[in-house]
Scaffold this active site. Structure first.
Site, PDB file in Angstrom:
ATOM      1  N   CYS A 106       0.537   0.883 -58.205  1.00  0.00           N
ATOM      2  CA  CYS A 106       0.734   0.460 -56.812  1.00  0.00           C
ATOM      3  C   CYS A 106       0.552  -1.044 -56.723  1.00  0.00           C
ATOM      4  O   CYS A 106       1.417  -1.794 -57.168  1.00  0.00           O
ATOM      5  CB  CYS A 106      -0.166   1.221 -55.857  1.00  0.00           C
ATOM      6  SG  CYS A 106      -1.888   1.365 -56.362  1.00  0.00           S
ATOM      7  N   SER A 107      -0.574  -1.509 -56.166  1.00  0.00           N
ATOM      8  CA  SER A 107      -0.685  -2.955 -55.948  1.00  0.00           C
ATOM      9  C   SER A 107      -2.130  -3.417 -56.011  1.00  0.00           C
ATOM     10  O   SER A 107      -2.507  -4.358 -55.326  1.00  0.00           O
ATOM     11  CB  SER A 107      -0.086  -3.315 -54.592  1.00  0.00           C
ATOM     12  OG  SER A 107      -0.711  -2.542 -53.583  1.00  0.00           O
ATOM     13  N   CYS A 108      -2.978  -2.764 -56.815  1.00  0.00           N
ATOM     14  CA  CYS A 108      -4.389  -3.167 -56.905  1.00  0.00           C
ATOM     15  C   CYS A 108      -4.477  -4.618 -57.351  1.00  0.00           C
ATOM     16  O   CYS A 108      -3.815  -5.036 -58.306  1.00  0.00           O
ATOM     17  CB  CYS A 108      -5.128  -2.254 -57.873  1.00  0.00           C
ATOM     18  SG  CYS A 108      -5.122  -0.536 -57.318  1.00  0.00           S
ATOM     19  N   CYS A 148      -0.413  -4.080 -61.642  1.00  0.00           N
ATOM     20  CA  CYS A 148      -0.836  -2.735 -61.271  1.00  0.00           C
ATOM     21  C   CYS A 148       0.416  -1.888 -61.338  1.00  0.00           C
ATOM     22  O   CYS A 148       1.302  -2.006 -60.495  1.00  0.00           O
ATOM     23  CB  CYS A 148      -1.443  -2.675 -59.860  1.00  0.00           C
ATOM     24  SG  CYS A 148      -1.774  -0.964 -59.368  1.00  0.00           S
TER      25      CYS A 148
HETATM   26 FE    FE Z   1      -2.776  -0.205 -57.525  1.00  0.00          FE
END
Ligand code: FE
Length: 229
Positions: free
Chosen positions: A128-130, A125
């Site tokens: 961000c951090s999906c 991602c």
């Molecule tokens: Fe994300």
């Protein structure tokens, strides 16, 4: 594309706390800025009666201990065993995974990407951090770190090499950028020498990193249970 920020509620997308370094967010200077900020938010929301800390703890406990990469490993193992399920997973991963009982938060819209003899898939991602919590649990720290998020795109082959995965030059690497709308599960190739193994035994060979794409499925000869970092 809209992005959610499961670790940073309310934060402006695209600004990932890099600007916070050096700031002092609280009485305990040993806390990193992100942790301090989360603790401050939790305290304020609790004091205002907007959240129940016990409920928060229950959610975290669920994702730490009950939901984890074993869910995804069973999905992969079933795809190896049942061609019809593999087809379904390829066409509608959300439905196929839901049928196995692994639906849930951060996994509402899934796509399964299958490694082949000439193509390797890698998930990141960049914003961000999906991450697909419902099949892989909570993301590893490196998945959320800026170096991985940037370099998985600019130098995927180099990143894989650092993970100990040196792919042949002829292997194409496809990088999939996760979003809040769509998260990916890599289905690694079934290792040789696994004929006759059942679903749970096959799932033992599928570590978390193999389903992100930074590793391959383990071979039964070398496998240590829980392989995959
Ligand atoms: Fe994300």
């Amino acid at each position: 594309m809209p992005h959610d920020h499961e670790q940073n509620p309310g934060q402006n997308p695209g600004h990932d706390h890099g600007h916070d370094h050096g700031h002092d967010h609280g009485p305990d200077n040993h806390l990193d800025p992100m942790t301090a900020r989360v603790m401050a938010l939790e305290t304020i929301l609790t004091e205002k009666g907007l959240i129940d800390p016990a409920a928060l703890d229950a959610i975290i406990e669920t994702y730490v201990s009950k939901v984890g990469p074993r869910n995804g490993a069973r999905v992969v193992a079933r795809a190896w065993l049942e061609p019809d399920f593999a087809d379904w997973l390829r066409e509608d991963a959300t439905a196929a995974i839901t049928e196995m009982g692994y639906a849930g938060r951060q996994g509402e819209h899934m796509r399964a990407v299958f490694n082949t003899g000439d193509t390797h898939n890698l998930v990141v991602c960049t914003l961000c951090s999906c991450y697909p919590w419902s099949v892989l649990g909570l993301p590893p720290v490196w998945y959320k770190a800026p170096p991985y998020r940037a370099r998985a795109v600019s130098d995927p082959r180099g990143v894989l090499r650092e993970f100990g995965l040196d792919l042949p030059a002829a292997t194409r690497i496809r990088v999939w950028d996760s979003t809040a709308e769509l998260r990916y599960l890599v289905v690694p190739l079934r290792p040789e020498g696994t004929e006759g193994l059942g679903l749970e035994e096959l799932a033992d060979l599928v570590g978390r990193d193999a389903m992100i794409g930074t590793a391959l499925a383990a071979s039964p000869a070398t496998n240590v249970p829980g392989a995959g970092r």
